[in-house]
Design an enzyme around this catalytic site. Sequence first.
Site, PDB file in Angstrom:
ATOM      1  N   ARG A   1      -1.870  -9.611  12.961  1.00  0.00           N
ATOM      2  CA  ARG A   1      -2.336  -8.606  11.998  1.00  0.00           C
ATOM      3  C   ARG A   1      -3.066  -9.259  10.830  1.00  0.00           C
ATOM      4  O   ARG A   1      -4.079  -8.746  10.358  1.00  0.00           O
ATOM      5  CB  ARG A   1      -1.158  -7.758  11.501  1.00  0.00           C
ATOM      6  CG  ARG A   1      -0.625  -6.837  12.597  1.00  0.00           C
ATOM      7  CD  ARG A   1       0.673  -6.172  12.245  1.00  0.00           C
ATOM      8  NE  ARG A   1       0.541  -5.291  11.099  1.00  0.00           N
ATOM      9  CZ  ARG A   1       1.565  -4.907  10.347  1.00  0.00           C
ATOM     10  NH1 ARG A   1       2.789  -5.319  10.603  1.00  0.00           N
ATOM     11  NH2 ARG A   1       1.357  -4.088   9.332  1.00  0.00           N
TER      12      ARG A   1
ATOM     13  N   ARG B   1      11.376  -2.006  12.487  1.00  0.00           N
ATOM     14  CA  ARG B   1      10.007  -1.790  12.964  1.00  0.00           C
ATOM     15  C   ARG B   1       9.611  -2.893  13.939  1.00  0.00           C
ATOM     16  O   ARG B   1       9.490  -4.051  13.567  1.00  0.00           O
ATOM     17  CB  ARG B   1       9.038  -1.713  11.784  1.00  0.00           C
ATOM     18  CG  ARG B   1       9.180  -0.384  11.064  1.00  0.00           C
ATOM     19  CD  ARG B   1       8.283  -0.235   9.891  1.00  0.00           C
ATOM     20  NE  ARG B   1       6.894  -0.508  10.180  1.00  0.00           N
ATOM     21  CZ  ARG B   1       5.922  -0.264   9.315  1.00  0.00           C
ATOM     22  NH1 ARG B   1       6.188   0.273   8.149  1.00  0.00           N
ATOM     23  NH2 ARG B   1       4.684  -0.563   9.617  1.00  0.00           N
TER      24      ARG B   1
ATOM     25  N   ARG C   1      11.123  -6.198   5.945  1.00  0.00           N
ATOM     26  CA  ARG C   1      10.952  -4.784   6.317  1.00  0.00           C
ATOM     27  C   ARG C   1      11.362  -4.562   7.774  1.00  0.00           C
ATOM     28  O   ARG C   1      11.969  -3.552   8.107  1.00  0.00           O
ATOM     29  CB  ARG C   1       9.493  -4.353   6.096  1.00  0.00           C
ATOM     30  CG  ARG C   1       9.242  -2.898   6.437  1.00  0.00           C
ATOM     31  CD  ARG C   1       7.853  -2.453   6.032  1.00  0.00           C
ATOM     32  NE  ARG C   1       6.844  -2.936   6.953  1.00  0.00           N
ATOM     33  CZ  ARG C   1       5.547  -2.717   6.808  1.00  0.00           C
ATOM     34  NH1 ARG C   1       5.090  -2.035   5.769  1.00  0.00           N
ATOM     35  NH2 ARG C   1       4.690  -3.179   7.688  1.00  0.00           N
TER      36      ARG C   1
ATOM     37  N   LYS D   1       0.822  -1.219   0.000  1.00  0.00           N
ATOM     38  CA  LYS D   1       0.000   0.000   0.000  1.00  0.00           C
ATOM     39  C   LYS D   1       0.856   1.269   0.000  1.00  0.00           C
ATOM     40  O   LYS D   1       0.623   2.178  -0.788  1.00  0.00           O
ATOM     41  CB  LYS D   1      -0.961   0.003   1.192  1.00  0.00           C
ATOM     42  CG  LYS D   1      -2.007  -1.093   1.139  1.00  0.00           C
ATOM     43  CD  LYS D   1      -2.963  -1.069   2.320  1.00  0.00           C
ATOM     44  CE  LYS D   1      -2.326  -1.309   3.659  1.00  0.00           C
ATOM     45  NZ  LYS D   1      -1.793  -2.665   3.872  1.00  0.00           N
TER      46      LYS D   1
ATOM     47  N   ARG E   1     -10.350   0.568   7.294  1.00  0.00           N
ATOM     48  CA  ARG E   1     -10.044  -0.847   7.507  1.00  0.00           C
ATOM     49  C   ARG E   1     -11.244  -1.653   7.966  1.00  0.00           C
ATOM     50  O   ARG E   1     -11.138  -2.861   8.130  1.00  0.00           O
ATOM     51  CB  ARG E   1      -8.918  -0.986   8.525  1.00  0.00           C
ATOM     52  CG  ARG E   1      -7.608  -0.462   7.979  1.00  0.00           C
ATOM     53  CD  ARG E   1      -6.478  -0.798   8.886  1.00  0.00           C
ATOM     54  NE  ARG E   1      -5.230  -0.266   8.360  1.00  0.00           N
ATOM     55  CZ  ARG E   1      -4.052  -0.532   8.847  1.00  0.00           C
ATOM     56  NH1 ARG E   1      -3.921  -1.326   9.877  1.00  0.00           N
ATOM     57  NH2 ARG E   1      -2.975  -0.008   8.317  1.00  0.00           N
TER      58      ARG E   1
END
Length: 190
Positions: free
Chosen positions: A145, A134, A128, A14, A89
Amino acid sequence: MKNIIIFGAPGSGKGTYSDEIVARYNMGHISTGDVLRAEIKGGTELGKIAQGYIDNGQLIPDELMINILAKTYDALPAGQGVIFDGFPRTIPQAEALKKMLAERKHEMGVMIELVVDEETLMARLLNRAKEQGRADDNEVTIKKRFEVYHNQTAPLAEWFEKEGIRNTFTWKGSKDLMLSEIFAYLDTLK
């Protein structure tokens, strides 16, 4: 350019595709993830509340997100179109977004759905996590998630379908190929 909602599972691209669309069409960009991370980094009260939800792989409460979104949207230049990255969402969020935009005499525009298999998504998110450090991208949280996405977010695709604005693009192993398909579609909207 119309407003665009970019939609997909965690790790579907995204943010990446939003950046490309923003650059090509000179649009505004609202990334709820970036907005929330800035609040967390700034140590604001909102950031502290948001951190608790994120740490548990949960969604931020709707009212909180709508207020942030409206404030951010109103601060952008009018008339250039905005890409909504990471929002809505849930169906209640989509309904609230539609209402918020209608109050400004604006429309949602179109929804770009990014469909990517979960094995690819997991690999992307773990990579990532290594590259960006992160903390919200570890295997346990990622699985939570995905579960939240399937239970709360994925049903929203049908809501967009009923609104007549759903446009699906499926990963075929190449970012450039997917991007060219998205651009070809968006070029028809001008």
